[in-house]
Design a protein around this motif. Sequence first.
Motif, mmCIF file in Angstrom:
data_model
loop_
_atom_site.group_PDB
_atom_site.id
_atom_site.type_symbol
_atom_site.label_atom_id
_atom_site.label_comp_id
_atom_site.label_asym_id
_atom_site.label_seq_id
_atom_site.Cartn_x
_atom_site.Cartn_y
_atom_site.Cartn_z
ATOM 1 N N ASP A 1 29.150 26.636 37.294
ATOM 2 C CA ASP A 1 28.570 27.111 36.033
ATOM 3 C C ASP A 1 27.050 27.100 36.104
ATOM 4 O O ASP A 1 26.382 28.063 35.688
ATOM 5 C CB ASP A 1 29.036 26.237 34.867
ATOM 6 N N TYR A 2 26.484 26.010 36.632
ATOM 7 C CA TYR A 2 25.027 25.938 36.737
ATOM 8 C C TYR A 2 24.491 27.014 37.673
ATOM 9 O O TYR A 2 23.457 27.636 37.392
ATOM 10 C CB TYR A 2 24.601 24.547 37.216
ATOM 11 N N ALA A 3 25.191 27.247 38.774
ATOM 12 C CA ALA A 3 24.762 28.284 39.708
ATOM 13 C C ALA A 3 24.799 29.658 39.054
ATOM 14 O O ALA A 3 23.908 30.497 39.277
ATOM 15 C CB ALA A 3 25.636 28.254 40.952
ATOM 16 N N ARG A 4 25.807 29.899 38.232
ATOM 17 C CA ARG A 4 25.931 31.192 37.554
ATOM 18 C C ARG A 4 24.768 31.402 36.577
ATOM 19 O O ARG A 4 24.133 32.464 36.569
ATOM 20 C CB ARG A 4 27.269 31.274 36.821
ATOM 21 N N PHE A 5 24.481 30.404 35.758
ATOM 22 C CA PHE A 5 23.359 30.525 34.818
ATOM 23 C C PHE A 5 22.048 30.699 35.572
ATOM 24 O O PHE A 5 21.209 31.530 35.207
ATOM 25 C CB PHE A 5 23.290 29.291 33.915
ATOM 26 N N ARG A 6 21.853 29.912 36.618
ATOM 27 C CA ARG A 6 20.628 30.005 37.416
ATOM 28 C C ARG A 6 20.434 31.410 37.976
ATOM 29 O O ARG A 6 19.356 32.001 37.849
ATOM 30 C CB ARG A 6 20.700 28.987 38.552
#
Length: 247
Positions: free
Chosen positions: A48-53
Motif C-alpha cells: 500500500d505504501y509503495a502504491r501511494f508513493r
Amino acid sequence: MSKVISGKSAAPPRGAAMALTEALVARTMRPVEDAGPTPGMVYMTDADYARFRDEILASAPPGPLKLFAYGSLLWKPVGEVRGGERAVARGWHRSFCFTVQRFRGTLDQPGLMMALDRGGQCQGMVFEIAEPVAANLEALLRREMTILPAVNVPRWLRVRTESGEGRALGFVVDPANARYAGKLDKQAVAATLAKAAGHWGSGAQYLFETIRHLDACGIRDRNLWQLQPWWRRRSGALTPADALIGG
C-alpha cells in the motif's frame, strides 16, 4: 526565512503570552503503553505504501518535490527535508478534525489530530523532500498514514510563496471517512485535548508544540491560540490572564 506573506490575519499580537506552558503540558504527560493495532481497523501494508508513493511521484510537478508542513511536521519531521519558505495554501485550513484511538489517544479516551480541512486558508512552510526522494517520501507516508481507508490523504495543493505560485504535497482530511470528526467548536476540541494522551504524548503537548513552532516561523494561527484558554478551562488551569489571550 522569508518575510511575512500578506493576507488577512487576526492573530494575537507579538508579545502575547501563551496560556499553555511547558509546566502545564508536563502535567498532561503520563506513561501510556502502546496497545498496538486498533481492533477492527485495516492497516496499510508495504504494498500500500509503495502504491501511494509511486502515484505521488508519477503525478508530481517538474522540479524538486515540495512538502507543505502546517502542524507536527514542523516540530516532529520524518525523512529528510531541506530549505523552508513561508507559504499559503488557499481553500484549506488546519483543524483538529479526525479522531485517533492510538498515538495521542486510546480506545477509552480517543484523541484528536490535525489535518487540512476545506475552507479558508492556511499559512505554513514549504520544504523540499531531499534525496533519496522515494525513500524520504515513503517514510513520510508511513508516519502520516496507517489505516485504510485513509482519513489523512496526500494531495497536491496550490500554494503561494514569495517565489510565486506552485504545488506542494499536503495531507487533507477525507470528510467521508468514519474517523472525520466534522467541524467541532473550540469547547469540544479543548475538552478532548485536555484529557487525551497516548504513547506519542498528550493532546495538550500536540497543541503547545504546534503553536510554538508556528510562532518560530513567524506564523500565529488565531484558532489555535484561542484554543489555549478553552483548554485551561477544561483542565482547571484557567487564570485571569487568559482573558488577554482571547476565546
